[in-house]
Design an enzyme around this catalytic site. Structure first.
Site, PDB file in Angstrom:
ATOM      1  N   ALA A  13      -2.463  -2.246 -18.593  1.00  8.08           N
ATOM      2  CA  ALA A  13      -1.275  -1.801 -19.620  1.00  8.08           C
ATOM      3  C   ALA A  13      -1.486  -0.586 -20.378  1.00  8.08           C
ATOM      4  O   ALA A  13      -0.619   0.282 -20.813  1.00  8.08           O
ATOM      5  CB  ALA A  13      -1.392  -2.967 -20.743  1.00  8.08           C
ATOM      6  N   GLY A  15      -2.618   2.135 -18.678  1.00  9.75           N
ATOM      7  CA  GLY A  15      -2.382   3.263 -17.369  1.00  9.75           C
ATOM      8  C   GLY A  15      -1.253   3.713 -17.467  1.00  9.75           C
ATOM      9  O   GLY A  15      -0.521   3.672 -18.449  1.00  9.75           O
ATOM     10  N   GLY A  18       1.890   1.518 -16.934  1.00 12.64           N
ATOM     11  CA  GLY A  18       2.021   0.658 -18.035  1.00 12.64           C
ATOM     12  C   GLY A  18       2.710   1.524 -19.259  1.00 12.64           C
ATOM     13  O   GLY A  18       3.727   0.724 -19.619  1.00 12.64           O
ATOM     14  N   ARG A 101     -11.332   2.327   2.856  1.00 15.37           N
ATOM     15  CA  ARG A 101     -10.390   1.235   2.651  1.00 15.37           C
ATOM     16  C   ARG A 101     -10.873  -0.257   2.342  1.00 15.37           C
ATOM     17  O   ARG A 101     -10.442  -0.994   1.771  1.00 15.37           O
ATOM     18  CB  ARG A 101      -9.359   1.253   3.600  1.00 15.37           C
ATOM     19  CG  ARG A 101      -8.037   0.468   3.422  1.00 15.37           C
ATOM     20  CD  ARG A 101      -6.959   0.823   4.620  1.00 15.37           C
ATOM     21  NE  ARG A 101      -5.807  -0.281   4.308  1.00 15.37           N
ATOM     22  CZ  ARG A 101      -4.893   0.250   3.380  1.00 15.37           C
ATOM     23  NH1 ARG A 101      -5.030   1.142   2.968  1.00 15.37           N
ATOM     24  NH2 ARG A 101      -3.934  -0.880   3.459  1.00 15.37           N
ATOM     25  N   ASN A 108     -10.864  -4.614  -5.237  1.00 12.93           N
ATOM     26  CA  ASN A 108      -9.706  -5.257  -5.740  1.00 12.93           C
ATOM     27  C   ASN A 108      -9.581  -6.854  -5.441  1.00 12.93           C
ATOM     28  O   ASN A 108      -8.828  -7.426  -6.452  1.00 12.93           O
ATOM     29  CB  ASN A 108      -8.632  -4.526  -5.304  1.00 12.93           C
ATOM     30  CG  ASN A 108      -8.275  -3.333  -5.986  1.00 12.93           C
ATOM     31  OD1 ASN A 108      -7.826  -3.280  -7.223  1.00 12.93           O
ATOM     32  ND2 ASN A 108      -8.035  -2.310  -5.276  1.00 12.93           N
ATOM     33  N   VAL A 132       1.690  -5.197  -8.579  1.00 17.26           N
ATOM     34  CA  VAL A 132       2.035  -3.697  -8.175  1.00 17.26           C
ATOM     35  C   VAL A 132       0.598  -3.104  -7.840  1.00 17.26           C
ATOM     36  O   VAL A 132       0.761  -2.080  -7.117  1.00 17.26           O
ATOM     37  CB  VAL A 132       2.481  -3.011  -9.625  1.00 17.26           C
ATOM     38  CG1 VAL A 132       2.756  -1.754  -9.322  1.00 17.26           C
ATOM     39  CG2 VAL A 132       3.778  -3.925 -10.078  1.00 17.26           C
ATOM     40  N   ASN A 134      -2.281  -1.589  -6.133  1.00 11.89           N
ATOM     41  CA  ASN A 134      -2.539  -1.472  -4.665  1.00 11.89           C
ATOM     42  C   ASN A 134      -4.064  -2.023  -4.131  1.00 11.89           C
ATOM     43  O   ASN A 134      -4.800  -1.948  -4.910  1.00 11.89           O
ATOM     44  CB  ASN A 134      -2.398  -0.175  -4.111  1.00 11.89           C
ATOM     45  CG  ASN A 134      -1.101   0.285  -3.877  1.00 11.89           C
ATOM     46  OD1 ASN A 134      -0.177  -0.528  -3.614  1.00 11.89           O
ATOM     47  ND2 ASN A 134      -0.619   1.685  -4.371  1.00 11.89           N
ATOM     48  N   ASP A 162       9.724   1.123  -2.195  1.00 13.12           N
ATOM     49  CA  ASP A 162      10.074   1.642  -0.974  1.00 13.12           C
ATOM     50  C   ASP A 162      11.645   1.311  -0.758  1.00 13.12           C
ATOM     51  O   ASP A 162      12.087   2.339  -0.184  1.00 13.12           O
ATOM     52  CB  ASP A 162       9.149   0.786   0.031  1.00 13.12           C
ATOM     53  CG  ASP A 162       7.801   0.684  -0.584  1.00 13.12           C
ATOM     54  OD1 ASP A 162       7.163   1.765  -0.543  1.00 13.12           O
ATOM     55  OD2 ASP A 162       7.054  -0.529  -0.699  1.00 13.12           O
ATOM     56  N   ARG A 165      13.501   3.933  -2.548  1.00  8.45           N
ATOM     57  CA  ARG A 165      13.361   5.417  -2.004  1.00  8.45           C
ATOM     58  C   ARG A 165      14.063   5.394  -0.650  1.00  8.45           C
ATOM     59  O   ARG A 165      14.977   6.258  -0.450  1.00  8.45           O
ATOM     60  CB  ARG A 165      11.768   5.359  -1.603  1.00  8.45           C
ATOM     61  CG  ARG A 165      10.834   5.962  -2.604  1.00  8.45           C
ATOM     62  CD  ARG A 165       9.478   5.615  -2.358  1.00  8.45           C
ATOM     63  NE  ARG A 165       8.493   5.862  -3.206  1.00  8.45           N
ATOM     64  CZ  ARG A 165       7.249   5.830  -3.399  1.00  8.45           C
ATOM     65  NH1 ARG A 165       6.610   4.875  -2.381  1.00  8.45           N
ATOM     66  NH2 ARG A 165       6.490   6.199  -4.445  1.00  8.45           N
ATOM     67  N   HIS A 190       3.439  -2.637   1.783  1.00  7.87           N
ATOM     68  CA  HIS A 190       3.617  -1.549   0.819  1.00  7.87           C
ATOM     69  C   HIS A 190       2.630  -0.493   1.386  1.00  7.87           C
ATOM     70  O   HIS A 190       1.424  -0.316   0.738  1.00  7.87           O
ATOM     71  CB  HIS A 190       3.512  -1.848  -0.528  1.00  7.87           C
ATOM     72  CG  HIS A 190       3.492  -0.393  -1.398  1.00  7.87           C
ATOM     73  ND1 HIS A 190       4.844   0.456  -1.433  1.00  7.87           N
ATOM     74  CD2 HIS A 190       2.462   0.131  -2.016  1.00  7.87           C
ATOM     75  CE1 HIS A 190       4.239   1.421  -2.201  1.00  7.87           C
ATOM     76  NE2 HIS A 190       3.212   1.341  -2.606  1.00  7.87           N
TER      77      HIS A 190
HETATM   78  N1  LIG Z   1       3.386  -1.067  -5.308  1.00  7.39           N
HETATM   79  C1  LIG Z   1       3.798   0.183  -5.489  1.00  7.39           C
HETATM   80  O1  LIG Z   1       4.797   0.231  -5.294  1.00  7.39           O
HETATM   81  C2  LIG Z   1       3.014   1.010  -6.140  1.00  7.39           C
HETATM   82  C3  LIG Z   1       3.538   2.247  -6.688  1.00  7.39           C
HETATM   83  C4  LIG Z   1       2.832   2.972  -7.552  1.00  7.39           C
HETATM   84  C5  LIG Z   1       1.428   2.991  -8.069  1.00  7.39           C
HETATM   85  N2  LIG Z   1       0.909   1.531  -7.451  1.00  7.39           N
HETATM   86  C6  LIG Z   1      -0.468   1.147  -7.913  1.00  7.39           C
HETATM   87  O2  LIG Z   1      -0.312   1.023  -9.279  1.00  7.39           O
HETATM   88  C7  LIG Z   1      -1.646   0.675  -9.695  1.00  7.39           C
HETATM   89  C8  LIG Z   1      -1.597   1.180 -11.054  1.00  7.39           C
HETATM   90  O3  LIG Z   1      -1.330   2.789 -11.069  1.00  7.39           O
HETATM   91  P1  LIG Z   1      -1.579   3.588 -12.494  1.00  7.39           P
HETATM   92  O4  LIG Z   1      -1.094   4.781 -12.084  1.00  7.39           O
HETATM   93  O5  LIG Z   1      -0.989   2.690 -13.672  1.00  7.39           O
HETATM   94  O6  LIG Z   1      -2.934   3.570 -12.396  1.00  7.39           O
HETATM   95  P2  LIG Z   1      -3.903   4.180 -13.734  1.00  7.39           P
HETATM   96  O7  LIG Z   1      -5.349   4.285 -13.292  1.00  7.39           O
HETATM   97  O8  LIG Z   1      -3.109   5.148 -14.624  1.00  7.39           O
HETATM   98  O9  LIG Z   1      -4.013   2.865 -14.565  1.00  7.39           O
HETATM   99  C9  LIG Z   1      -4.718   1.486 -14.235  1.00  7.39           C
HETATM  100  C10 LIG Z   1      -4.906   0.720 -15.363  1.00  7.39           C
HETATM  101  O10 LIG Z   1      -5.459  -0.339 -15.114  1.00  7.39           O
HETATM  102  C11 LIG Z   1      -6.572  -0.761 -15.670  1.00  7.39           C
HETATM  103  N3  LIG Z   1      -7.544  -1.979 -15.213  1.00  7.39           N
HETATM  104  C12 LIG Z   1      -8.021  -1.593 -14.073  1.00  7.39           C
HETATM  105  N4  LIG Z   1      -8.509  -2.849 -13.544  1.00  7.39           N
HETATM  106  C13 LIG Z   1      -8.354  -3.638 -14.402  1.00  7.39           C
HETATM  107  C14 LIG Z   1      -8.642  -5.251 -14.535  1.00  7.39           C
HETATM  108  N5  LIG Z   1      -9.138  -5.821 -13.594  1.00  7.39           N
HETATM  109  N6  LIG Z   1      -7.576  -5.753 -15.479  1.00  7.39           N
HETATM  110  C15 LIG Z   1      -6.892  -5.084 -16.128  1.00  7.39           C
HETATM  111  N7  LIG Z   1      -6.692  -3.775 -16.520  1.00  7.39           N
HETATM  112  C16 LIG Z   1      -7.335  -3.055 -15.184  1.00  7.39           C
HETATM  113  C17 LIG Z   1      -7.202   0.632 -15.745  1.00  7.39           C
HETATM  114  O11 LIG Z   1      -8.206   0.541 -16.904  1.00  7.39           O
HETATM  115  C18 LIG Z   1      -6.318   1.429 -16.093  1.00  7.39           C
HETATM  116  O12 LIG Z   1      -5.982   1.566 -17.375  1.00  7.39           O
HETATM  117  C19 LIG Z   1      -2.766   1.453  -8.493  1.00  7.39           C
HETATM  118  O13 LIG Z   1      -3.237   0.399  -7.930  1.00  7.39           O
HETATM  119  C20 LIG Z   1      -1.515   2.160  -8.010  1.00  7.39           C
HETATM  120  O14 LIG Z   1      -1.969   2.480  -6.627  1.00  7.39           O
HETATM  121  C21 LIG Z   1       1.632   0.877  -6.770  1.00  7.39           C
HETATM  122  O1  LIG Z   2       1.095   5.719  -2.280  1.00  6.81           O
HETATM  123  C1  LIG Z   2       0.409   5.508  -3.380  1.00  6.81           C
HETATM  124  O2  LIG Z   2      -0.854   5.611  -3.373  1.00  6.81           O
HETATM  125  C2  LIG Z   2       0.917   5.297  -4.695  1.00  6.81           C
HETATM  126  C3  LIG Z   2       1.893   4.214  -4.816  1.00  6.81           C
HETATM  127  O3  LIG Z   2       1.601   3.009  -3.753  1.00  6.81           O
HETATM  128  C4  LIG Z   2       3.411   4.853  -4.327  1.00  6.81           C
HETATM  129  O4  LIG Z   2       3.819   4.262  -3.088  1.00  6.81           O
HETATM  130  O5  LIG Z   2       3.825   5.838  -4.760  1.00  6.81           O
END
Ligand SMILES: NC(=O)c1ccc[n+]([C@@H]2O[C@H](COP(=O)([O-])OP(=O)(O)OC[C@H]3O[C@@H](n4cnc5c(N)ncnc54)[C@H](O)[C@@H]3O)[C@@H](O)[C@H]2O)c1
Ligand SMILES: O=C(O)C[C@H](O)C(=O)O
Length: 329
Positions: A13, A15, A18, A101, A108, A132, A134, A162, A165, A190
């Site tokens: 939340a 991040g 969030g 990876r 995760n 959400v 990754n 996606d 987009r 994804h």
């Molecule tokens: N599926 C999609 O389309 C998509 C798109 C964009 C980003 N993402 C992914 O979303 C995730 C978050 O991105 P972001 O930019 O907000 O990252 P961020 O690093 O800004 O924030 C992530 C937050 O999660 C917290 N966190 C980590 N582990 C945790 C846990 N076990 N429990 C609770 N909180 C936890 C961290 O402390 C941090 O504040 C990343 O894995 C990113 O790759 C996915």
């Molecule tokens: O590609 C990434 O690592 C970030 C996210 O999953 C995205 O698609 O923007």
């Protein structure tokens, strides 16, 4: 009559996603302008992260959202997920220097095993879960497998970014607004292997594929642009997509909860075996939603090129699944 509040938990939340997401949920963008919400916010048990979360909560309070019926901060999923109706699992371990990876998957996998178990133990039996963080599909798969007491269909992964987009690229290509394009879908993981598919898309009842009529553009421009969009944003911004990811999460949950009125969207969902995707694989499918349930769009013809692309993204997901097998049994 005022509706009773719904409990929404968001992990990660404090991040960047969030920060783009919570205000919109509290504003009613996700569950409707008449639906009060209680936010149960989860962050890691780290002083800096918890302090940052307090800062975000101060700002949310300062918005005086009429629909916000309560808000709590948590470092334990067992309290964060108590009695929740929705979980948006955003927090995940990012890839660090020198991490393969496989290491990312393992790190995760541990997070999503713990969170899946906590959902199983304390969330409402009807909880709707969107992953959400990754690698989103495999994290969702792990959470689902770690929660045998909850229906598998309650677990989903985010392919909506996606999808959006793809919609935006195709709309620009045919010079239409995104609202004029129907029947878009994205198959698979994804990740850059996803298969964004506009073969069935229509605008004003006309075939978008016929209007574009350019397989080279599809293969050499459209698919790489959509598939590598995340990397392009990281390259341009120095940070991964956040506002567009938060927007996609809102779209995904809103459509799941409130319905698409017959329109197609894309959700990462556990396969029921449709289109030859092995049962349980967390895969992007074209769906419609109604009454809080999604249905895979059936009967679509899969040509040789599409089958090849679907096989490729399925292979990647199967390898990810194999890589975490020892953790989920
Ligand atoms: N599926 C999609 O389309 C998509 C798109 C964009 C980003 N993402 C992914 O979303 C995730 C978050 O991105 P972001 O930019 O907000 O990252 P961020 O690093 O800004 O924030 C992530 C937050 O999660 C917290 N966190 C980590 N582990 C945790 C846990 N076990 N429990 C609770 N909180 C936890 C961290 O402390 C941090 O504040 C990343 O894995 C990113 O790759 C996915
Ligand atoms: O590609 C990434 O690592 C970030 C996210 O999953 C995205 O698609 O923007």
């Amino acid at each position: 009559m005022t509706k009773s509040p719904m409990r929404v938990s968001v992990s990660g939340a404090a991040g960047q996603i969030g920060y783009a997401l919570l205000f919109r949920i509290a504003n009613g963008d996700m569950l409707g302008k008449d639906q009060p919400v209680i936010l149960q916010l989860l962050e890691i048990a780290d002083e800096k992260a918890q302090k940052a979360l307090q800062g975000v909560m101060m700002e949310i309070n300062d918005c005086a959202f009429p629909l916000l019926a309560g808000m709590t901060a948590h470092s334990d999923p067992m309290t964060a997920f108590k009695d929740i109706d929705f979980a948006l699992l955003v927090g995940a371990r990012p890839r660090g220097p020198g991490m393969e990876r496989k290491d990312l998957l393992e790190a995760n996998a541990q997070i999503f095993t713990v969170q899946g178990k906590a959902l199983d133990a304390v969330a409402k039996r009807t909880v709707k879960v969107l992953v959400v963080g990754n690698p989103a599909n495999t994290n969702a798969y792990i959470a689902m497998k770690s929660a045998p007491g909850l229906p598998s269909k309650n677990f989903t992964a985010m392919l909506r970014l996606d999808h959006n987009r793809a919609l935006s690229q195709v709309a620009a290509k045919v010079n239409k607004s995104v609202t004029e394009i129907e029947k878009m879908c994205v198959w698979g993981n994804h990740s850059p292997t996803m298969y964004a598919d506009y073969r069935f898309a229509t605008t004003d009842g006309k075939s978008v594929k016929e209007m574009i009529n350019d397989d080279v553009w599809n293969k050499d421009v459209f698919l790489p642009t959509v598939g590598k969009r995340g990397a392009a944003i990281i390259e341009a911004r120095g940070l991964s997509s956040a506002a567009s990811a938060a927007n996609a999460a809102i779209d995904h949950v809103r459509d799941w909860a409130l319905g698409t009125n017959g329109k197609w969207t894309t959700m990462g969902i556990p396969s029921d075996g449709s289109y030859g995707i092995p049962e349980g694989t967390m895969f992007g499918f074209p769906v419609t939603t109604a009454n809080g349930e999604y249905q895979i769009v059936q009967g679509l013809a899969i040509d040789a090129f599409s089958q090849e692309r679907i096989n490729l993204t399925l292979k990647e997901l199967s390898e990810e699944r194999e890589g975490v097998k020892h953790l989920v049994g």
